[in-house]
Design an enzyme around this catalytic site. Structure first.
Site, PDB file in Angstrom:
ATOM      1  N   HIS A  16      -3.012  -0.625   7.948  1.00 23.84           N
ATOM      2  CA  HIS A  16      -4.269  -0.001   7.529  1.00 23.84           C
ATOM      3  C   HIS A  16      -4.530   1.247   8.376  1.00 23.84           C
ATOM      4  O   HIS A  16      -4.903   2.299   7.864  1.00 23.84           O
ATOM      5  CB  HIS A  16      -5.446  -0.976   7.691  1.00 23.84           C
ATOM      6  N   ASP A 118     -12.479   1.530   5.077  1.00 24.34           N
ATOM      7  CA  ASP A 118     -11.514   0.599   4.514  1.00 24.34           C
ATOM      8  C   ASP A 118     -12.245  -0.303   3.519  1.00 24.34           C
ATOM      9  O   ASP A 118     -13.270  -0.919   3.865  1.00 24.34           O
ATOM     10  CB  ASP A 118     -10.932  -0.242   5.664  1.00 24.34           C
ATOM     11  N   GLN A 361      10.773   3.237   9.980  1.00 30.41           N
ATOM     12  CA  GLN A 361      11.115   2.788   8.623  1.00 30.41           C
ATOM     13  C   GLN A 361      11.235   3.905   7.577  1.00 30.41           C
ATOM     14  O   GLN A 361      12.131   3.875   6.746  1.00 30.41           O
ATOM     15  CB  GLN A 361      10.097   1.740   8.147  1.00 30.41           C
ATOM     16  N   ASN A 380       2.680  -0.420   1.675  1.00 33.45           N
ATOM     17  CA  ASN A 380       3.278   0.792   2.258  1.00 33.45           C
ATOM     18  C   ASN A 380       4.797   0.748   2.159  1.00 33.45           C
ATOM     19  O   ASN A 380       5.431   1.744   1.807  1.00 33.45           O
ATOM     20  CB  ASN A 380       2.839   0.957   3.716  1.00 33.45           C
TER      21      ASN A 380
HETATM   22  N1  UDP Z   1       7.142  -0.244   9.605  1.00 31.84           N
HETATM   23  C1  UDP Z   1       7.798   0.536  10.523  1.00 31.84           C
HETATM   24  N2  UDP Z   1       8.817  -0.024  11.212  1.00 31.84           N
HETATM   25  C2  UDP Z   1       9.207  -1.296  11.047  1.00 31.84           C
HETATM   26  C3  UDP Z   1       8.541  -2.096  10.092  1.00 31.84           C
HETATM   27  C4  UDP Z   1       7.510  -1.533   9.379  1.00 31.84           C
HETATM   28  O1  UDP Z   1       7.481   1.707  10.709  1.00 31.84           O
HETATM   29  O2  UDP Z   1      10.139  -1.714  11.730  1.00 31.84           O
HETATM   30  C5  UDP Z   1       6.031   0.354   8.863  1.00 31.84           C
HETATM   31  C6  UDP Z   1       6.398   0.630   7.429  1.00 31.84           C
HETATM   32  O3  UDP Z   1       7.021   1.887   7.346  1.00 31.84           O
HETATM   33  C7  UDP Z   1       5.060   0.544   6.717  1.00 31.84           C
HETATM   34  C8  UDP Z   1       4.269  -0.412   7.576  1.00 31.84           C
HETATM   35  O4  UDP Z   1       4.950  -0.543   8.814  1.00 31.84           O
HETATM   36  O5  UDP Z   1       4.453   1.810   6.690  1.00 31.84           O
HETATM   37  C9  UDP Z   1       4.158  -1.793   6.962  1.00 31.84           C
HETATM   38  O6  UDP Z   1       3.156  -1.746   6.017  1.00 31.84           O
HETATM   39  P1  UDP Z   1       3.132  -2.681   4.755  1.00 31.84           P
HETATM   40  O7  UDP Z   1       1.929  -2.314   3.968  1.00 31.84           O
HETATM   41  O8  UDP Z   1       4.421  -2.594   4.035  1.00 31.84           O
HETATM   42  O9  UDP Z   1       3.060  -4.139   5.337  1.00 31.84           O
HETATM   43  P2  UDP Z   1       2.119  -4.882   6.419  1.00 31.84           P
HETATM   44  O10 UDP Z   1       2.582  -4.466   7.763  1.00 31.84           O
HETATM   45  O11 UDP Z   1       0.701  -4.468   6.137  1.00 31.84           O
HETATM   46  O12 UDP Z   1       2.378  -6.319   6.138  1.00 31.84           O
END
Ligand code: UDP
Length: 482
Positions: A16, A118, A361, A380
């Site tokens: 978020h 949010d 990522q 995301n």
């Molecule tokens: N992410 C990252 N590195 C990682 C794992 C996840 O940068 O090793 C980032 C990914 O690029 C995304 C976010 O974390 O932007 C995860 O958001 P998402 O909405 O997919 O899932 P949540 O973390 O809310 O379950």
């Protein structure tokens, strides 16, 4: 001189915060003042791991404010299904901080023009503003997919037509017939996870639905999606809100606008992370053949049972494909009596795998060595995969992930849905289907969707234009207000 001043307030959890910071950056590119409100802990993590000093230096109109923490998150902020506790405690705790910001005025910064809150906080900002007679637009930003948001909004009708609630002994393959825009598409198991019966007598379901109902009073909503991805659902949502701005995929939109404004060259790379990013995987990826690697990540919050983790691990190793896996230190639930890794799994991982605790990522997904993404279907991650044209295997954990994965497999046809199953043979088969047997089919549809995503944030595209309209809306409101 910046014309308007916007308060941005995300739920203090990784994804978020990251996506609303991207929105903040987009708005500062348009010469707006932004106050970004988050907790001491998140701010501390952004400072340690995310380079926000870089961001502050590059954007003098971006200001950070913090509120104290309302929730002890322990060593690592992987909340899992404790997320509702954080949402409700932050909603209560933030009130005095919001009041102070709404009522204060800093010289050299224009008066507050609007709040972008949010959406998960429901009517929080509107309630505080009305209590203290502050009359500015309250805008909601939804971090989930439009299809999930629409399912929440539709829940009341589904209860009336007796398609809901889902009962304890329910056939989870029962089709939900009557959600406009997604008729006969969803089974019970594809509804947002909080629709499933829970131990608390469905109070979580009611809480989420209630928050979305409160959103209906917002002056406008912003959705991180685009017309070609979720058009039919967005048209339905538009019947219920005075203004709906679709500006996604945000991360790609930001990169496009930065390149356009030359800011991309001026701004050193900003990590926007609350975890330590391990970049060594990029060097490993450089040494792998094109399209050969399955990227595995379950986001920032998912908690996995050890036996499920082992099934996935066996399946990956048995598939004989290369893999890069993000294994957060807190990904496995509870303390383990036995954390030994079977020899064949260790051997297969040494030969073909690479494990990190947190990866860059967006860069990983854009790397030419990546051929597929085994994901928890967080919104995301889904958007990042769509933009990079990478097909997905979806293993959803909670919230919007159950519905996102249905759209991935049945609507956009850019991957496979492994929902509610965790079995090494299924993992092995799906990896090989995605990477070998049905590779062309998935790659073609993923590339086609990536092209549409790119078009949406390019000049004249739907998200690009919607963002221009949004800026106009904020700036014109601000002129009237000042
Ligand atoms: N992410 C990252 N590195 C990682 C794992 C996840 O940068 O090793 C980032 C990914 O690029 C995304 C976010 O974390 O932007 C995860 O958001 P998402 O909405 O997919 O899932 P949540 O973390 O809310 O379950």
């Amino acid at each position: 001189m910046a014309e308007a001043h916007v308060l941005i307030f995300p739920l203090p959890v990784s994804a978020h915060v990251a996506s609303m910071l991207k929105l903040a950056e987009l708005l500062t590119l348009e010469n707006l003042h932004i106050t970004f409100l988050t907790t001491d802990t998140i701010h501390g993590r952004l400072t340690r791991f995310g380079d926000i000093q870089v961001l502050s230096k590059s954007y003098p109109t971006l200001h950070f404010k913090t509120l104290s923490d309302s929730y002890d998150e322990g060593d690592h902020p992987g909340f899992g299904d404790r997320i509702w506790d954080l949402i409700s405690s932050t909603t209560l705790h933030a009130k005095p901080f919001l009041r102070d910001i709404l009522l204060s005025h800093t010289p050299q910064i224009p008066k507050l023009s609007c709040v972008i809150q949010d959406g998960i906080f429901g009517s929080l900002s509107a309630d505080v503003a009305s209590e203290f007679n502050v009359s500015i637009p309250i805008i909601q930003f939804r971090t989930v997919s439009a299809c999930c948001f629409w399912a929440y909004i539709s829940a009341t009708n589904l209860l009336h037509s007796q398609e809901l609630p889902i009962r304890g002994d329910e056939d989870m393959d029962r089709i939900i017939k009557d959600i406009p825009g997604m008729e006969n598409l969803l089974r019970c198991r594809d509804l947002p996870s909080f629709f499933r019966p829970d131990k608390k007598g469905n109070s979580t379901f009611e809480s989420y639905v209630d928050r979305s109902r409160q959103s209906l009073a917002a002056d406008a909503i912003i959705v991180n999606s685009f017309e070609d991805l979720e058009g039919p659902v967005l048209s339905q949502i538009r019947h219920h809100f005075p203004k709906v701005y679709t500006v996604g995929p945000l991360h790609h939109h930001l990169n496009t606008r930065k390149a356009e404004s030359n800011k991309g060259e001026d701004i050193p790379k900003f990590k926007n992370a609350i975890f330590q990013v391990d970049g060594t995987c990029m060097t490993w990826l450089d040494a792998q053949p094109e399209g050969s690697v399955m990227y595995v990540s379950f986001g920032s919050s998912t908690i996995v049972k050890r036996e499920d983790l082992m099934e996935i691990w066996h399946g990956l190793v048995n598939s004989k494909k290369r893999f890069l896996w993000v294994m957060r230190p807190d990904i496995v639930a509870g303390k383990q009596d036995d954390d030994r890794i079977p020899a064949e799994v260790e051997e297969g991982t040494k030969e073909r795998g690479f494990i990190v605790e947190w990866a860059p990522q967006e860069e990983v997904l854009e790397h030419k060595a990546i051929g597929g993404f085994l994901t928890h279907s967080g919104w995301n991650s889904t958007l990042e995969s769509v933009v990079a044209g990478v097909p997905m295997i979806c293993w959803p954990y909670f919230a919007d992930q159950q519905i996102n994965s249905r759209f991935v497999s049945e609507v956009w046809k850019v991957g496979l849905d492994m929902k509610d199953v965790c079995d090494r043979d299924v993992v092995e088969k799906m990896v090989n289907d995605l990477m070998v047997h049905r590779r062309e089919e998935f790659l073609n549809s993923a590339k086609a969707m990536a092209t549409l995503a790119h078009k949406s944030v390019s000049p004249g595209g739907s998200s690009y234009s919607s963002f221009q309209d949004f800026i106009h809306y904020i700036k014109s409101g601000s002129r009237e207000n000042n």
